[in-house]
Motif scaffolding. Structure first.
Motif, PDB file in Angstrom:
ATOM      1  N   ARG A  52      51.027   9.343 -26.578  1.00  0.00           N
ATOM      2  CA  ARG A  52      49.627   9.037 -26.278  1.00  0.00           C
ATOM      3  C   ARG A  52      48.738  10.274 -26.230  1.00  0.00           C
ATOM      4  O   ARG A  52      47.599  10.200 -25.796  1.00  0.00           O
ATOM      5  CB  ARG A  52      49.526   8.272 -24.953  1.00  0.00           C
ATOM      6  N   GLU A  53      49.225  11.428 -26.680  1.00  0.00           N
ATOM      7  CA  GLU A  53      48.491  12.692 -26.612  1.00  0.00           C
ATOM      8  C   GLU A  53      47.996  12.919 -25.185  1.00  0.00           C
ATOM      9  O   GLU A  53      46.954  12.400 -24.774  1.00  0.00           O
ATOM     10  CB  GLU A  53      47.306  12.749 -27.575  1.00  0.00           C
ATOM     11  N   THR A  54      48.724  13.695 -24.410  1.00  0.00           N
ATOM     12  CA  THR A  54      48.465  13.870 -22.990  1.00  0.00           C
ATOM     13  C   THR A  54      47.858  15.242 -22.701  1.00  0.00           C
ATOM     14  O   THR A  54      48.412  16.275 -23.092  1.00  0.00           O
ATOM     15  CB  THR A  54      49.765  13.703 -22.185  1.00  0.00           C
ATOM     16  N   TRP A  55      46.720  15.230 -21.991  1.00  0.00           N
ATOM     17  CA  TRP A  55      46.077  16.461 -21.516  1.00  0.00           C
ATOM     18  C   TRP A  55      46.477  16.667 -20.058  1.00  0.00           C
ATOM     19  O   TRP A  55      46.313  15.770 -19.227  1.00  0.00           O
ATOM     20  CB  TRP A  55      44.563  16.362 -21.658  1.00  0.00           C
ATOM     21  N   ILE A  56      46.999  17.839 -19.751  1.00  0.00           N
ATOM     22  CA  ILE A  56      47.546  18.141 -18.437  1.00  0.00           C
ATOM     23  C   ILE A  56      46.734  19.272 -17.819  1.00  0.00           C
ATOM     24  O   ILE A  56      46.773  20.413 -18.295  1.00  0.00           O
ATOM     25  CB  ILE A  56      49.035  18.539 -18.541  1.00  0.00           C
ATOM     26  N   GLY A  57      45.964  18.974 -16.783  1.00  0.00           N
ATOM     27  CA  GLY A  57      45.158  19.977 -16.117  1.00  0.00           C
ATOM     28  C   GLY A  57      45.999  20.962 -15.325  1.00  0.00           C
ATOM     29  O   GLY A  57      47.209  20.755 -15.118  1.00  0.00           O
ATOM     30  N   GLY A  58      45.370  22.035 -14.862  1.00  0.00           N
ATOM     31  CA  GLY A  58      46.098  23.098 -14.182  1.00  0.00           C
ATOM     32  C   GLY A  58      46.944  22.622 -13.021  1.00  0.00           C
ATOM     33  O   GLY A  58      48.144  22.932 -12.938  1.00  0.00           O
ATOM     34  N   ALA A  59      46.355  21.859 -12.106  1.00  0.00           N
ATOM     35  CA  ALA A  59      47.092  21.387 -10.927  1.00  0.00           C
ATOM     36  C   ALA A  59      48.253  20.491 -11.331  1.00  0.00           C
ATOM     37  O   ALA A  59      49.362  20.592 -10.778  1.00  0.00           O
ATOM     38  CB  ALA A  59      46.143  20.655  -9.982  1.00  0.00           C
ATOM     39  N   ASP A  60      48.024  19.607 -12.282  1.00  0.00           N
ATOM     40  CA  ASP A  60      49.072  18.699 -12.736  1.00  0.00           C
ATOM     41  C   ASP A  60      50.182  19.454 -13.464  1.00  0.00           C
ATOM     42  O   ASP A  60      51.361  19.095 -13.364  1.00  0.00           O
ATOM     43  CB  ASP A  60      48.464  17.625 -13.652  1.00  0.00           C
ATOM     44  N   ALA A  61      49.804  20.499 -14.204  1.00  0.00           N
ATOM     45  CA  ALA A  61      50.801  21.306 -14.909  1.00  0.00           C
ATOM     46  C   ALA A  61      51.755  21.973 -13.927  1.00  0.00           C
ATOM     47  O   ALA A  61      52.973  22.028 -14.165  1.00  0.00           O
ATOM     48  CB  ALA A  61      50.109  22.359 -15.771  1.00  0.00           C
TER      49      ALA A  61
ATOM     50  N   ALA B 147      45.450  28.790 -15.518  1.00  0.00           N
ATOM     51  CA  ALA B 147      44.185  28.771 -14.792  1.00  0.00           C
ATOM     52  C   ALA B 147      43.988  27.387 -14.183  1.00  0.00           C
ATOM     53  O   ALA B 147      44.381  26.373 -14.762  1.00  0.00           O
ATOM     54  CB  ALA B 147      43.034  29.112 -15.735  1.00  0.00           C
ATOM     55  N   ARG B 148      43.371  27.332 -13.012  1.00  0.00           N
ATOM     56  CA  ARG B 148      43.133  26.038 -12.371  1.00  0.00           C
ATOM     57  C   ARG B 148      42.297  25.120 -13.271  1.00  0.00           C
ATOM     58  O   ARG B 148      42.467  23.909 -13.267  1.00  0.00           O
ATOM     59  CB  ARG B 148      42.436  26.233 -11.025  1.00  0.00           C
ATOM     60  N   ALA B 149      41.396  25.733 -14.036  1.00  0.00           N
ATOM     61  CA  ALA B 149      40.562  24.954 -14.961  1.00  0.00           C
ATOM     62  C   ALA B 149      41.171  24.864 -16.353  1.00  0.00           C
ATOM     63  O   ALA B 149      40.540  24.360 -17.278  1.00  0.00           O
ATOM     64  CB  ALA B 149      39.162  25.573 -15.052  1.00  0.00           C
TER      65      ALA B 149
END
Length: 283
Positions: A187-196, A131-133
């Motif tokens: 560093r525990e990375t959160w990857i948003g939809g677009a970046d994924a 999902a984009r979000a």
């Protein structure tokens, strides 16, 4: 890419160490996010919309449950819907292997969050949509461990190969350099939809109408999050798992006197969860 090109995860589990959900993953997880009914897939589907691994009440997504579902599906294509904060990393690796070995096409749909162990599971798809979000979260393996410096040093050394396994899986899926992946884990990375999608953790976006929210599940989700936070606090205090299960169930029922424990210091710990109990009873 085909999941047959992905590495198989080899690992051994130690019974004295337990993988846990990170507080940020639990906070960001919205259990009400689900796949919309009739979203347009003819393939059989599997839902991973809970924590990974069995919790104190017998809930949670386990490798044995996924294996049973795949046996019922047979040699057909399968869609795996994911919205999970993670949980037992070792159980996640087992689920990843199970999906990786499925003889037909595996399509993964990240509806909300695929964090920690759930992000590893998501990598098993021949095709991954997000999902984009939505978010992926990757990090080094988290565990609860107790002991002196020698025991903790031994635990750290034992954990290191699991982080290497994760690097291999993410690198094979994305094509990113292993060293870059390792830094993301550190560093525990959160990857948003677009970046994924840009970094090849996912192949494409989910259609906007593929995701829905269940209002009833939202209220239940708040109570579930509170239970996991209580369980984490008790685990850090050294309360055994079976005793934690009894404590949580007793506190949910409002019978605080029934939540007695023989674990030193546990009574003080119970005071720390009073606000969480109030939240659980209010839902």
């Amino acid at each position: 890419m085909s999941n047959r090109d992905l590495p198989k995860a080899s690992f051994n589990v130690r019974g004295d160490l337990r993988s846990v959900i990170t507080p940020k993953a639990l906070e960001r997880w919205r259990p009400e996010v689900q796949a919309k009914d009739g979203a347009g897939d003819d393939a059989a589907s599997i839902s991973i919309l809970d924590v990974i691994g069995q919790d104190w009440s017998g809930n949670g997504v386990t490798a044995s449950r996924i294996s049973a579902a795949l046996r019922n599906i047979g040699k057909r294509d399968v869609v795996v819907n994911i919205n999970s904060p993670g949980g037992d990393y070792f159980e996640g690796l087992a689920i990843y292997n199970t999906l990786r070995d499925h003889p037909a096409k595996v399509s993964v749909k990240i509806l909300g969050v695929a964090a920690s162990a759930a992000s590893v599971i998501a990598m098993a798809g021949d095709e991954v949509q997000i999902a984009r979000a939505g978010f992926l979260m990757i990090h080094n393996t988290w565990i609860v461990a107790m002991g002196d410096r020698n025991a903790l040093r031994e635990a750290a050394d034992w954990l290191e190969p699991f982080d290497h396994v994760a690097v291999d899986i993410y690198a094979a899926r994305t094509g990113l350099e292993p060293k870059a992946i390792a830094k993301m884990l550190d560093r525990e990375t959160w990857i948003g939809g677009a970046d994924a999608v840009a970094k090849n953790f996912a192949d494409d976006f989910l259609p906007a109408d593929a995701v829905s929210e269940d209002a009833k599940q939202a209220a239940a989700g708040q109570a579930l999050k509170a239970e996991f936070r209580i369980d984490e606090i008790l685990a850090r205090a050294g309360v055994p798992r079976s005793e934690r299960r009894n404590l949580v169930q007793a506190m949910k029922g409002g019978t605080r006197d029934a939540a007695a424990t023989d674990t030193p210091g546990a009574v003080d710990v119970l005071d720390q969860v009073k606000d969480l109990l109030d939240r659980m009873k209010a839902t």
